[in-house]
Design an enzyme around this catalytic site. Sequence first.
Site, PDB file in Angstrom:
ATOM      1  N   GLU A 107       0.882  -1.161   0.000  1.00  0.00           N
ATOM      2  CA  GLU A 107       0.000   0.000   0.000  1.00  0.00           C
ATOM      3  C   GLU A 107       0.915   1.204   0.000  1.00  0.00           C
ATOM      4  O   GLU A 107       1.526   1.521   1.013  1.00  0.00           O
ATOM      5  CB  GLU A 107      -0.924  -0.044   1.226  1.00  0.00           C
ATOM      6  CG  GLU A 107      -2.117   0.902   1.119  1.00  0.00           C
ATOM      7  CD  GLU A 107      -1.855   2.214   1.809  1.00  0.00           C
ATOM      8  OE1 GLU A 107      -1.459   3.168   1.098  1.00  0.00           O
ATOM      9  OE2 GLU A 107      -2.033   2.291   3.024  1.00  0.00           O
TER      10      GLU A 107
ATOM     11  N   CYS B  66      -1.631   8.884   2.399  1.00  0.00           N
ATOM     12  CA  CYS B  66      -1.338   8.480   1.023  1.00  0.00           C
ATOM     13  C   CYS B  66      -2.535   8.633   0.103  1.00  0.00           C
ATOM     14  O   CYS B  66      -2.374   8.805  -1.106  1.00  0.00           O
ATOM     15  CB  CYS B  66      -0.836   7.036   1.010  1.00  0.00           C
ATOM     16  SG  CYS B  66      -1.850   5.909   1.976  1.00  0.00           S
TER      17      CYS B  66
ATOM     18  N   GLU C 193       3.856  13.255  -5.154  1.00  0.00           N
ATOM     19  CA  GLU C 193       3.223  13.173  -3.841  1.00  0.00           C
ATOM     20  C   GLU C 193       3.980  14.087  -2.879  1.00  0.00           C
ATOM     21  O   GLU C 193       5.172  13.881  -2.624  1.00  0.00           O
ATOM     22  CB  GLU C 193       3.242  11.731  -3.327  1.00  0.00           C
ATOM     23  CG  GLU C 193       2.502  11.564  -2.011  1.00  0.00           C
ATOM     24  CD  GLU C 193       2.444  10.117  -1.559  1.00  0.00           C
ATOM     25  OE1 GLU C 193       1.396   9.705  -1.025  1.00  0.00           O
ATOM     26  OE2 GLU C 193       3.450   9.400  -1.731  1.00  0.00           O
TER      27      GLU C 193
END
Length: 485
Positions: free
Chosen positions: A255, A289, A389
């Site tokens: 993940e 995230c 990100e």
Amino acid sequence: MIDPVRHLSEAGHLLRFYIDGAWREPEGRERFAVVNPASEAVVAEIAMGNEADVERATLAARRAFRPWSRTSPAERAALLSRVHALVLERAELIAQALRTEMGAAINYARAAQVPLAAEHLRVARDNLESFPFVAPRGTTAILREAIGVCALITPWNWPLYQITAKVGPALAAGCTVVLKPSELSPLSALLFAEIMHDAGCPAGVFNLVNGSGPVVGEAMASHPEVDMVSITGSTRAGVLVAQAAAPTVKRVAQELGGKSPNIVLPDADLERCIPLGVASAMRNLGQSCSAPTRMIVPRARLAEVEALAARTAAEFVVGDPLGEATTHGPIANRAQYERIQTMIETGIAEGAKLVIGGAGRPDGIDAGLFARPTIFSEVRSDMAIAREEIFGPVLAILPYDSVEEAIEIANDTIYGLGAHVHGTDMDQVRDVAGQIRAGQVHLNAPAWDPNAPFGGYKRSGNGREYGREGMEEYLETKSVLGYYA
């Protein structure tokens, strides 16, 4: 106020690991400083493990696997019930640990970080009680059996939440585990190890080794007695774990990173969805995230969106995590703080329109890792702030001219973890959701569902967590022919 550092220090657990049912002295002598990001003061030191510590923990988990995997679902559910109850009983101690180690605003730690973590344990228990471990298919039986010893690697941004999301379903499935929490937020993990012990977890079923990714994480991923690795972290870390695991052909669940879109359709109620979108993007200081940090909006309504977004961000209270009015504390660590500052400066240099915020600390704060909630508009998909990100309180607003273009923008990313869609026409909302390449899509800001599987497409990883699918990751499938003959 409960002091988690003092509690762990007096118990003698800061410089030990939990292995084979007891607190053990580490093989190595390396130490790591735990820093309170609000003050940047060192508040504790923890032991850092090495390959020998991983060996001890892994062999303990291997010895415990056969008896634990042969326990009944009811026995495993009973342990999870006890762990769940103790997490809730010690909620304030854990919340103070999260406030200390990662700067979580105390009210947010109490309202979200701890109770949502507890929910993963409850869901694992409930799903276990109804899961078909043996199912008929004609005269053949389809058996779902525990995969074995699982190495669990968890991040610093949702420390306890990510631990319970892995430990709960792994134990429910009948696996034994070795946990490596992030060394940047280890206090809540040590408190969880205490809970596992006090709940009566059999020796070797749960083990904890603190340490770095390159040393402990790699040793866990490459160990021949580990059957599966589950990691939550950056895409770079996920790749390294997969490479280390490849020679032993073990299962790897990842993940990883995200750059999640939030499509605001032309008929959306802006007064409702823009404040919700900004709050979602900056939940946990954007250190999530799946945070929807790309808000994709109709170009014709861009000015309205900017005004609503700025008004929402201006209402955030950044400051002392213990403050009753504080909504957002500091960034969790120095490296992440500097990354955020660099990306804000990059956005300005790229020519994005700065709506609110900017580089540096908020006005009136002279120390600590505090960042300004920042919103950019007129962002293009080729800008770094739209592609990379950031993992901080930075929102990019991207305008579109057609719904087809909005979907293209949403999918124009290497990631595919989460997404949001807002609109009034539910047929259109559902249709758009079906065209987004992401593992979880939220329609019109629904309530969090701990049974909804969570995981990524593309470079956001593989495998799923949460709900029944989260437990299935820890199971092998065996067919037994003639079982019902």
